[in-house]
Design a protein around this motif. Sequence first.
Motif, PDB file in Angstrom:
ATOM      1  N   ASN A   3      -4.621 -15.825  -2.843  1.00  0.00           N
ATOM      2  CA  ASN A   3      -3.278 -16.420  -2.823  1.00  0.00           C
ATOM      3  C   ASN A   3      -2.209 -15.449  -2.318  1.00  0.00           C
ATOM      4  OD1 ASN A   3      -4.217 -18.911  -4.004  1.00  0.00           O
ATOM      5  ND2 ASN A   3      -4.322 -17.816  -5.959  1.00  0.00           N
ATOM      6  N   LEU A   4      -2.607 -14.529  -1.446  1.00  0.00           N
ATOM      7  CA  LEU A   4      -1.651 -13.552  -0.911  1.00  0.00           C
ATOM      8  C   LEU A   4      -0.633 -14.235  -0.002  1.00  0.00           C
ATOM      9  CD1 LEU A   4      -1.165 -10.430  -0.884  1.00  0.00           C
ATOM     10  CD2 LEU A   4      -2.383 -10.415   1.314  1.00  0.00           C
ATOM     11  N   ASP A   5       0.648 -13.898  -0.218  1.00  0.00           N
ATOM     12  CA  ASP A   5       1.732 -14.448   0.589  1.00  0.00           C
ATOM     13  C   ASP A   5       2.316 -13.443   1.578  1.00  0.00           C
ATOM     14  OD1 ASP A   5       2.046 -17.117  -0.721  1.00  0.00           O
ATOM     15  OD2 ASP A   5       2.465 -15.863  -2.469  1.00  0.00           O
ATOM     16  N   ALA A   6       2.257 -12.155   1.231  1.00  0.00           N
ATOM     17  CA  ALA A   6       2.895 -11.150   2.077  1.00  0.00           C
ATOM     18  C   ALA A   6       2.247  -9.794   1.835  1.00  0.00           C
ATOM     19  CB  ALA A   6       4.395 -11.079   1.791  1.00  0.00           C
ATOM     20  N   ALA A   7       2.445  -8.886   2.780  1.00  0.00           N
ATOM     21  CA  ALA A   7       1.870  -7.549   2.653  1.00  0.00           C
ATOM     22  C   ALA A   7       2.786  -6.522   3.291  1.00  0.00           C
ATOM     23  CB  ALA A   7       0.485  -7.495   3.298  1.00  0.00           C
ATOM     24  N   VAL A   8       2.844  -5.359   2.667  1.00  0.00           N
ATOM     25  CA  VAL A   8       3.593  -4.215   3.200  1.00  0.00           C
ATOM     26  C   VAL A   8       2.580  -3.108   3.464  1.00  0.00           C
ATOM     27  CG1 VAL A   8       5.438  -2.554   2.802  1.00  0.00           C
ATOM     28  CG2 VAL A   8       5.622  -4.878   1.871  1.00  0.00           C
ATOM     29  N   VAL A   9       2.396  -2.786   4.724  1.00  0.00           N
ATOM     30  CA  VAL A   9       1.398  -1.808   5.164  1.00  0.00           C
ATOM     31  C   VAL A   9       2.103  -0.463   5.265  1.00  0.00           C
ATOM     32  CG1 VAL A   9      -0.327  -1.295   6.932  1.00  0.00           C
ATOM     33  CG2 VAL A   9       0.302  -3.676   6.454  1.00  0.00           C
ATOM     34  N   ASN A  10       2.094   0.263   4.169  1.00  0.00           N
ATOM     35  CA  ASN A  10       2.941   1.445   4.061  1.00  0.00           C
ATOM     36  C   ASN A  10       2.187   2.761   3.906  1.00  0.00           C
ATOM     37  OD1 ASN A  10       5.509   2.982   3.279  1.00  0.00           O
ATOM     38  ND2 ASN A  10       4.278   3.160   1.421  1.00  0.00           N
ATOM     39  N   THR A  38       0.838  -1.197   0.000  1.00  0.00           N
ATOM     40  CA  THR A  38       0.000   0.000   0.000  1.00  0.00           C
ATOM     41  C   THR A  38       0.876   1.253   0.000  1.00  0.00           C
ATOM     42  OG1 THR A  38      -0.199   0.203   2.420  1.00  0.00           O
ATOM     43  CG2 THR A  38      -1.782  -1.238   1.289  1.00  0.00           C
ATOM     44  N   GLY A  39       0.284   2.350  -0.443  1.00  0.00           N
ATOM     45  CA  GLY A  39       1.079   3.565  -0.604  1.00  0.00           C
ATOM     46  C   GLY A  39       2.199   3.335  -1.597  1.00  0.00           C
ATOM     47  N   ALA A  40       1.875   2.628  -2.678  1.00  0.00           N
ATOM     48  CA  ALA A  40       2.904   2.103  -3.585  1.00  0.00           C
ATOM     49  C   ALA A  40       3.341   3.069  -4.664  1.00  0.00           C
ATOM     50  CB  ALA A  40       2.391   0.820  -4.244  1.00  0.00           C
ATOM     51  N   PHE A  64      -5.061  -0.843  10.150  1.00  0.00           N
ATOM     52  CA  PHE A  64      -5.888  -1.928  10.683  1.00  0.00           C
ATOM     53  C   PHE A  64      -6.636  -2.651   9.567  1.00  0.00           C
ATOM     54  CE2 PHE A  64     -10.349  -2.924  11.639  1.00  0.00           C
ATOM     55  CZ  PHE A  64     -10.171  -4.070  12.403  1.00  0.00           C
ATOM     56  N   LEU A  65      -7.280  -1.888   8.687  1.00  0.00           N
ATOM     57  CA  LEU A  65      -8.048  -2.507   7.605  1.00  0.00           C
ATOM     58  C   LEU A  65      -7.152  -3.296   6.659  1.00  0.00           C
ATOM     59  CD1 LEU A  65     -10.537   0.397   6.815  1.00  0.00           C
ATOM     60  CD2 LEU A  65     -11.084  -1.790   7.910  1.00  0.00           C
ATOM     61  N   THR A  66      -5.939  -2.798   6.415  1.00  0.00           N
ATOM     62  CA  THR A  66      -4.995  -3.504   5.543  1.00  0.00           C
ATOM     63  C   THR A  66      -4.531  -4.799   6.175  1.00  0.00           C
ATOM     64  OG1 THR A  66      -4.226  -1.354   4.712  1.00  0.00           O
ATOM     65  CG2 THR A  66      -2.869  -3.282   4.213  1.00  0.00           C
ATOM     66  N   ILE A  67      -4.156  -4.727   7.445  1.00  0.00           N
ATOM     67  CA  ILE A  67      -3.698  -5.934   8.140  1.00  0.00           C
ATOM     68  C   ILE A  67      -4.829  -6.957   8.228  1.00  0.00           C
ATOM     69  CG2 ILE A  67      -2.940  -6.833  10.379  1.00  0.00           C
ATOM     70  CD1 ILE A  67      -1.334  -4.193  10.710  1.00  0.00           C
TER      71      ILE A  67
END
Length: 250
Positions: A75-82, A12-14, A111-114
């Motif tokens: 199929n999400l493996d990882a997330a960057v909450v930025n 996010t914030g990409a 919170f919503l992203t996580i």
Amino acid sequence: MTDFTNRTILVTGAASGIGLATAQHLAANDAKRLILVDRDADALAAIDLPCAVDRLAGDVADEGFWASAGDALANLDAAVVNAGVAGAGPIATLDFVEWRRILSVNLDGAFLTIRAAMRAMGPRGGAIVAVASAAGIKAEPGIAAYAASKAGLIQLVRVAAKEGARAGIRVNAIAPAGVETPVWDAVPMFADRAAEIGRDAAFAELAAMATPLGRYAKAEEIATQIGFLLSDAAALMTGTVLVSDGGYTL
């Protein structure tokens, strides 16, 4: 050690700053697919990466946005909450609307992203890194809303780490101090000084005053550290706050 082959990763914030640098780092290290989120649809469209890319323009603090993004997170493996915003002002004169603007993006949005990421990962496990800030650790005058949002994010990460552990979901945070990104342009003190002496000189001046190592980080440096936290090299790290601040919090 930071090979992301066959992994699908949300950022996010990409469209700029740390988010863009992280997307570029993940793509360069063989990520299979990146899901890039930002409010700036035009900037998202301009990103060119050597992997599959899904671009979702929207507000991370909008619960409806995440409801509509469900299929893209398969199929999400990882997330960057930025995704985040900056702002400044002393408590006594800070408008409540400004307080809510900053908390909405930086904490509600996180919170919503996580939550969306953990739901998408489910029992398969995964890794999440949230971009907090040294401001959430060290108190400074004039940044109450921003500091509170990042302190809250750090504790949110710790709770998420405990809740996600049984499913094999690791949740960590990185807490930079000064990073040379466009978010500073929203800080009046910096914007005024940059207009007088130029952005590079303004960054150098701030870093010399506040950071023992005498410089701010580049977005690419923070992106590399985020990559480490997402990677198998950090397989036993969860609930951790990686402070990357040039000594600012000492």
